[in-house]
Write an enzyme that holds these catalytic residues in place. Sequence first.
Site, short mmCIF file in Angstrom:
data_model
loop_
_atom_site.label_atom_id
_atom_site.label_comp_id
_atom_site.label_asym_id
_atom_site.label_seq_id
_atom_site.Cartn_x
_atom_site.Cartn_y
_atom_site.Cartn_z
CB THR A 121 53.76 46.88 35.98
OG1 THR A 121 54.91 46.43 36.66
CG2 THR A 121 54.15 47.75 34.86
NE ARG A 166 62.87 44.33 41.08
CZ ARG A 166 61.70 44.36 40.46
NH1 ARG A 166 61.01 45.49 40.42
NH2 ARG A 166 61.21 43.28 39.89
N GLY A 220 63.34 46.54 37.82
CA GLY A 220 62.72 45.40 37.17
C GLY A 220 62.69 45.56 35.67
CG ASP A 221 59.28 43.96 33.54
OD1 ASP A 221 58.43 44.22 32.67
OD2 ASP A 221 58.98 43.88 34.75
N GLY A 266 59.24 40.86 37.39
CA GLY A 266 60.18 41.61 36.56
C GLY A 266 61.44 40.88 36.21
#
Length: 310
Positions: A169, A197, A199-200, A223
């Site tokens: 990221t 999917r 993630g965070d 994540g």
Amino acid sequence: MAAVIVVHGGAWAIPEELSKASVDGVKAAAREGFSVLKRGGNALDAVESAVRAMEDNNMFNAGHGAALNSEGEVELDAIIMDGRTLASGAVSSVKNIANPVSLARAVMEKTDHVMLTSRGANMFAESIGVVTVPTDALVTEYERNEWEKHKNYITGVMEDFNTKWAHDTVGAVAVDCTGNVACATSTGGIRNKMVGRVGDSPVIGAGGYADNFSGAVSCTGHGESILKVTLARHILSYMEQGKTAAEASELALQHMGVRVRGAGGAIVVSPSGQWAATFTTERMAWAAVEDSVLWYGLDPNEKLQEQLSQ
């Protein structure tokens, strides 16, 4: 008060051959964001500008340079948040968008929602005239080759993340001269991730959070682990208890390591301008500007500086 911006280019095992370009990229992004603040721009404009610079730099895994999922597709996630009002916008699993952080800001400013995903996010982008780009324009030859090499490699997500062929990221946090804070985070996810999917990165309180009462955070790393401990909000809760930005980051990252065995990093800024860049991975490319001094680093305990030209 003095304006500050901090950026990161992802916390992972950055190999030596990518290290200089990673550091150069975050330094350029920090300068870009700080130039907005120096002109009297607000924190929100600054973090968007800095993250756009990294989305446009194919060294990073966001926008151009994004990772490919298990089907060889690009799915992008991003968030932006205004600490003054707690307004937030996010997108997940969007395709063919070069600057998802700006689409996230449009969600915040032009809709009644916080997050749009997949087809709906792309439909919204089209409705407001966001130009799409071919998938091939977002994928580097390096990423395509690595994906081909590892697409049949079966392993756990955590093992994937800790290998040198996983990258991560980008993000930015800032405080402007009026004391308003903001955060932005953007990612192409983990290579070979399942289709769909998320993630965070686009999740409020996990990949990012900004509140003028405590500070702004952008997270990076594994994540799924960050989601489980709501890392960004966890860091700010420590700051609300009186911890410094560095102490809060270290405590929250330690907790994530102990509780769910997750590694990662975070950049933090307080409304008073105190900042930190902390990580538990092998490396994290980061840079910060305060008082015309550019700070940057890559390895643990590394904090280098150079003077910006006036």
